[in-house]
Design an enzyme around this catalytic site. Structure first.
Site, short mmCIF file in Angstrom:
data_model
loop_
_atom_site.label_atom_id
_atom_site.label_comp_id
_atom_site.label_asym_id
_atom_site.label_seq_id
_atom_site.Cartn_x
_atom_site.Cartn_y
_atom_site.Cartn_z
N ASP A 127 -6.91 -6.21 4.49
CA ASP A 127 -6.22 -4.92 4.48
C ASP A 127 -6.25 -4.31 5.88
O ASP A 127 -7.33 -4.06 6.43
CB ASP A 127 -6.94 -4.01 3.48
N HIS A 161 -8.42 1.21 -3.95
CA HIS A 161 -9.31 1.04 -2.79
C HIS A 161 -9.94 2.41 -2.52
O HIS A 161 -9.28 3.31 -2.03
CB HIS A 161 -8.48 0.54 -1.61
N MET A 203 -11.84 -5.67 5.71
CA MET A 203 -10.99 -4.70 6.41
C MET A 203 -10.65 -5.24 7.80
O MET A 203 -11.53 -5.63 8.57
CB MET A 203 -11.70 -3.35 6.56
N MET A 217 -12.10 4.76 -0.55
CA MET A 217 -12.75 5.02 0.73
C MET A 217 -13.44 6.37 0.60
O MET A 217 -13.04 7.38 1.20
CB MET A 217 -11.72 5.01 1.86
N SER A 246 0.84 -1.20 0.00
CA SER A 246 0.00 0.00 0.00
C SER A 246 0.87 1.24 0.00
O SER A 246 1.65 1.47 0.94
CB SER A 246 -0.90 0.01 1.24
N MET A 290 -8.95 8.46 -0.34
CA MET A 290 -9.79 8.84 0.81
C MET A 290 -10.32 10.25 0.60
O MET A 290 -9.59 11.12 0.11
CB MET A 290 -8.96 8.81 2.09
N ASP A 327 -4.81 3.78 -2.00
CA ASP A 327 -5.90 4.15 -1.10
C ASP A 327 -6.37 5.57 -1.38
O ASP A 327 -5.67 6.53 -1.05
CB ASP A 327 -5.42 4.07 0.35
N HIS A 336 -1.40 -1.32 -4.18
CA HIS A 336 -2.66 -0.96 -3.52
C HIS A 336 -2.68 0.56 -3.32
O HIS A 336 -1.78 1.12 -2.67
CB HIS A 336 -2.73 -1.70 -2.18
#
Ligand code: DX5
Ligand code: ZN
Length: 227
Positions: free
Chosen positions: A180, A71, A142, A73, A13, A42, A40, A38
């Site tokens: 994760d 991913h 998660m 979020m 990540s 957000m 992320d 990965h």
């Protein structure tokens, strides 16, 4: 259903990487045998933190051939999946809790040529995916509350991985199961035994004294566990 051979994948990540040296950081994990990157995203609404959107993903796309495991979020993920796909996302994973239309969105993500992933927070049971499982390519359990790297692994996730594997084996053997949050050398074997195929590692890899050796060790332990 027939048995399906699924390989174990390690997905570093970039949340834990140094973005001032991002090209080097990506090369480091790519040459050590990372299977996916990965990423992320957000939004400061679904989770109390902010990271990056499609522009950064598109720029990172120029630096590596590794598949991108995006991913999301973010609330209302349906508004942004096209942009992430155009930016180079190979897997697009949104949160079950972030949209009232998970079924529609999974099908849409597949229709634009990406692997369709859905994640569940620690407080969401695997059973909420009963009516979605055939439409899922990546089921993300998660093992921390999303939003930050470096948090301790929530042990209950192991039970959920067992439950996810059972659901997957019965109804959609091609689906991969990802875990994760808080994954590292101390628990990777247990996560794989419980059912994880894709292991995300942020601080355990980029925060290690020797990230490459750590990644290789994680991979070796995970593969030896799967057999
Ligand atoms: C957290 C992110 C993770 C994070 C994991 O919300 O989804 O991908 O980078 O970080 P570690 O591995 O440090 O728990
Ligand atoms: Zn993540």
């Amino acid at each position: 259903m027939n048995a399906v051979t699924r390989s174990i994948k390690i997905a570093p990540s970039l949340l834990a990487a140094d973005f001032a040296q991002i090209k080097d950081q990506i090369e480091l994990v790519e040459s050590a045998g990372a299977d996916l990157l990965h990423l992320d995203s957000m939004d400061g609404r679904f989770v109390p933190n902010l990271t990056w959107g499609p522009k950064i993903v598109a720029d990172l796309r120029k630096l590596t051939k590794l598949p991108f495991d995006c991913h999301l979020m973010i609330v209302e993920p349906e508004k942004y999946v096209d942009d992430f796909r155009k930016a180079g996302a190979d897997y697009i994973t949104f949160h079950y809790e972030a949209t009232p239309h998970a079924h529609r969105l999974l099908q849409y993500i597949r229709s634009i040529g990406a692997k369709a992933g859905v994640g569940i927070n620690p407080g969401t049971p695997v059973s909420m995916l009963q009516d979605l499982i055939e439409d899922i390519d990546l089921l993300l359990v998660m093992s921390v509350n999303p939003g930050f790297g470096g948090q301790p692994f929530i042990e209950r996730a192991l039970t959920k991985l067992h439950e996810a594997r059972k659901l997957r084996d019965e109804r959609n053997p091609n689906c991969e199961i990802e875990v994760d949050g808080g994954i590292g050398l101390a628990n990777i074997e247990r996560a794989v035994s419980a059912g994880a195929d894709v292991l995300v590692g942020g601080s355990s890899i980029f925060g290690a004294a020797d990230p490459q050796a750590t990644l290789r060790d994680m991979r070796a332990r995970a593969r030896a566990t799967r057999g």
